[in-house]
Design an enzyme around this catalytic site. Sequence first.
Site, PDB file in Angstrom:
ATOM      1  N   ASN A   1      37.212  35.764  43.542  1.00 43.47           N
ATOM      2  CA  ASN A   1      38.220  36.412  44.383  1.00 43.47           C
ATOM      3  C   ASN A   1      38.105  35.977  45.833  1.00 43.47           C
ATOM      4  OD1 ASN A   1      40.095  38.678  45.295  1.00 43.47           O
ATOM      5  ND2 ASN A   1      38.180  39.293  46.290  1.00 43.47           N
TER       6      ASN A   1
ATOM      7  N   GLN B   1      45.152  43.604  46.953  1.00 38.17           N
ATOM      8  CA  GLN B   1      45.141  42.261  46.361  1.00 38.17           C
ATOM      9  C   GLN B   1      45.441  41.136  47.357  1.00 38.17           C
ATOM     10  OE1 GLN B   1      47.762  42.749  42.907  1.00 38.17           O
ATOM     11  NE2 GLN B   1      46.002  43.420  41.684  1.00 38.17           N
TER      12      GLN B   1
ATOM     13  N   ASP C   1      39.434  36.156  51.509  1.00 36.29           N
ATOM     14  CA  ASP C   1      40.177  36.409  50.278  1.00 36.29           C
ATOM     15  C   ASP C   1      40.996  35.185  49.859  1.00 36.29           C
ATOM     16  OD1 ASP C   1      40.813  38.722  48.417  1.00 36.29           O
ATOM     17  OD2 ASP C   1      42.837  38.026  48.910  1.00 36.29           O
TER      18      ASP C   1
ATOM     19  N   ASP D   1      34.154  39.056  38.731  1.00 40.26           N
ATOM     20  CA  ASP D   1      33.850  39.991  39.805  1.00 40.26           C
ATOM     21  C   ASP D   1      35.116  40.296  40.608  1.00 40.26           C
ATOM     22  OD1 ASP D   1      31.835  41.334  41.626  1.00 40.26           O
ATOM     23  OD2 ASP D   1      32.731  39.896  43.026  1.00 40.26           O
TER      24      ASP D   1
ATOM     25  N   HIS E   1      40.994  42.924  42.678  1.00 38.13           N
ATOM     26  CA  HIS E   1      41.495  42.427  43.957  1.00 38.13           C
ATOM     27  C   HIS E   1      42.289  41.131  43.806  1.00 38.13           C
ATOM     28  CE1 HIS E   1      39.362  45.535  46.164  1.00 38.13           C
ATOM     29  NE2 HIS E   1      38.398  45.373  45.284  1.00 38.13           N
TER      30      HIS E   1
ATOM     31  N   GLU F   1      36.026  43.005  36.024  1.00 34.03           N
ATOM     32  CA  GLU F   1      35.612  44.205  36.735  1.00 34.03           C
ATOM     33  C   GLU F   1      36.845  44.817  37.406  1.00 34.03           C
ATOM     34  OE1 GLU F   1      32.825  45.760  40.435  1.00 34.03           O
ATOM     35  OE2 GLU F   1      33.810  43.808  40.492  1.00 34.03           O
TER      36      GLU F   1
END
Length: 485
Positions: A120, A172, A181, A211, A215, A237
């Site tokens: 992510n 997100q 990000d 992981d 997001h 996750e």
Amino acid sequence: MRGVRSVVVWGALVASAVAMSGCSVPSAVEPAAPDVGVQLFQLPWTSIAEECESALGPAGFAWVLTSPPQEHVVGEQWWVSYQPVSYQIESRLGTRAEFADMVSRCGAVGVDVIADAVINHMSGQDAPGTGWVGSAYAHQGYPGLYGPGEFHHCGLTAQDDIEDYGSREQVQNCELVNLADLDTGSPAVRQTIGAYLDDLLSLGVAGFRIDAAKHMAAEDVAAIVAALPEGTRVMSEVIRGAREPIQPEEYTAFGEVFEFSYARELGPQLESGMLYDPDLSDERALHVPASSAVVFIDNHDTERGNAPLTYRNGAEYLLANVLMLADDYGAPVVYSGYAFSDRDAGAPTNADGTVDGGTCAPHPAPDAEYADGDRTCVQRWAGIVGMLEWRAVVGDAARMPGVSENDAYGFEREGRGVVAANPNDADASVAVPTSMPDGEYCDVVANGSGSSCPEGARVRVRDGLAAFDLAPQQAAAIHLGSRVS
């Protein structure tokens, strides 16, 4: 092929353990394929290889979840592993060669390797720096991988950090605690991530824990994993939050998800001393379907946060794990880390900064006292090992309605095994209806895979009832193969 090998290896191990204990499994009972995982948090690759050979394989674990295998920022905290600076498989936990050797050695004893994949984001450092093996980086600049145009700039909050989990766009597209990000909607970013995952697959890993999947848009994760070979295991996750717009169900179309609601519901029951049946139909309220769920009592994040139970709770923590392993919902994963008093503290390190694998006591147990940095070695607790054997014998037998009596609780997995638990602070007895044959059985929680069964670990079944006498915060379990000759 791996599944066939696991059944053969584990079947032989169960037969051997049963023979040693003087018990007999009826010929009609074939051990089920292993399905339980273990997260060995911040354990070096060489130590995981040794643990596979000496403990995980013999106990019947199906898979091991490793910490992230990539170059990261330099630091002593545990979370540096979750701040990538390159996709070189070089870290405080070991070298690429050691990782490959670990995967091979674990596979040879029937244990798959699931790698924690941090895709992510990249680092959360504002100042430029160099990573563990010298890769230069800036907050949104990673030479050879990503440039500033391949990261999200959400512009929705003062610092570009997530502030409102009720906003899908923030969750997100903004930064999670300053972590750069990645724009996972970008084909170029997806291709780079895919190349990293393919590299790990080339070394033999069976799949990935994704992981911080919450997001990333579910369609982004789906596009990334769709390019992986068929059969790659994917576990996302996705932390379930009440009234939040992003829910785990969005991520089940392309793999399993970690179901955080499971421990959240079990913990309060144990704390209140009142255990009760879940919905025994195929669907459980506020849970993903069983076939999509990975369940756990705690993990590396929740033990530092809001987990109701951790290694510090000793017998009650074992009791919770026993109930999870006795359940017929989801794929269970046992958690094994190290003791800490500072939530940011990393595992102990060697002089060169690499993580020290530590050692397990000869007979690790829930009532152990730990100094900071000591390994908890939950995977070696006798009660955990005994429940893996229990689960293999029980297989897919249906979970029958439970009974509560004298503040204790128990249920049967139809015709194959019975489990009982006393979550309270006083002795209690419970008689659990069962269709298992009359006789004396050995409690595998107390006895593990021991070679004999002392009188104090025996449970009598008579006239359709299994009678358990339980100490405070004690669990016990018997199965067809634990019948004493």
